[in-house]
Design a protein around this motif. Structure first.
Motif, PDB file in Angstrom:
ATOM      1  N   ILE A  38      34.992  45.358  54.357  1.00 54.56           N
ATOM      2  CA  ILE A  38      35.473  44.500  53.273  1.00 54.56           C
ATOM      3  C   ILE A  38      34.299  43.652  52.793  1.00 54.56           C
ATOM      4  N   LYS A  42      36.439  40.095  48.353  1.00 51.71           N
ATOM      5  CA  LYS A  42      37.255  41.226  47.919  1.00 51.71           C
ATOM      6  C   LYS A  42      38.527  41.266  48.759  1.00 51.71           C
ATOM      7  N   THR A  43      39.597  41.745  48.174  1.00 52.95           N
ATOM      8  CA  THR A  43      40.844  41.884  48.913  1.00 52.95           C
ATOM      9  C   THR A  43      40.827  43.189  49.707  1.00 52.95           C
ATOM     10  N   GLU A  45      43.122  45.388  49.599  1.00 51.33           N
ATOM     11  CA  GLU A  45      43.569  46.419  48.667  1.00 51.33           C
ATOM     12  C   GLU A  45      42.423  46.941  47.809  1.00 51.33           C
ATOM     13  N   ASP A  46      41.595  46.013  47.266  1.00 53.79           N
ATOM     14  CA  ASP A  46      40.451  46.426  46.451  1.00 53.79           C
ATOM     15  C   ASP A  46      39.461  47.240  47.268  1.00 53.79           C
ATOM     16  N   CYS A  47      39.213  46.797  48.503  1.00 53.70           N
ATOM     17  CA  CYS A  47      38.305  47.518  49.397  1.00 53.70           C
ATOM     18  C   CYS A  47      38.784  48.945  49.613  1.00 53.70           C
ATOM     19  N   LYS A  49      40.857  50.829  47.835  1.00 56.91           N
ATOM     20  CA  LYS A  49      40.780  51.646  46.617  1.00 56.91           C
ATOM     21  C   LYS A  49      39.349  52.126  46.394  1.00 56.91           C
ATOM     22  N   ARG A  50      38.374  51.209  46.516  1.00 55.95           N
ATOM     23  CA  ARG A  50      36.958  51.544  46.300  1.00 55.95           C
ATOM     24  C   ARG A  50      36.455  52.525  47.354  1.00 55.95           C
ATOM     25  N   GLN A  61      47.125  53.927  46.291  1.00 53.01           N
ATOM     26  CA  GLN A  61      47.741  52.658  45.917  1.00 53.01           C
ATOM     27  C   GLN A  61      48.244  51.955  47.173  1.00 53.01           C
TER      28      GLN A  61
END
Length: 127
Positions: A38, A42-43, A45-47, A49-50, A61
């Motif tokens: 992480i 960053k969240t 969730e964002d981590c 997805k990336r 998702q």
């Protein structure tokens, strides 16, 4: 402490995506729920997805926290955040792994997982 995210990705058949760390990587030869470190601010969730787009070429998702596990590998202490996620699209291309499987929860005991992931394997088998 290093903060890491792991995705518990389910497909339309209820199978879970697991991947085996390739030779030369830390925890080589062991299975894990895919994810990554992480980055600052960053969240989870964002981590996820990336990381899944970069490392496996898939879109996911994340939708629900599945738990947190702290583990020490030698001198490295990690905090692993697991999130349930749905598979959205993409064809899997492996970068940090040499194999992947879509497995039923009950079958996860057949794989040798990295130590930090074992708590989540146990939770999935019990749920």
């Amino acid at each position: 402490m290093i903060e890491v995210a792991a995705a518990i990705i389910e497909n339309e058949l209820g199978q879970i995506l697991i991947a085996r760390r390739k030779q030369g990587k830390s925890q080589e030869g062991l299975w894990e729920f895919p994810g990554g470190k992480i980055e600052n601010n960053k969240t989870v969730e964002d981590c996820l997805k990336r990381e899944l787009l970069e490392e496996m070429n898939i879109v996911i998702q994340p939708y629900e926290s599945f738990g947190v596990n702290e583990h020490t590998y030698g001198s490295t202490h990690i905090r692993l955040f697991a999130y349930k996620a749905t598979f959205v699209s993409g064809e899997i291309v492996l970068i940090d792994h040499d194999e992947y499987e879509w497995a039923q929860s009950k079958d996860l005991v057949e794989y040798e997982f990295a130590s930090a992931d074992i708590k989540f394997v146990e939770m999935l088998i019990g749920s």
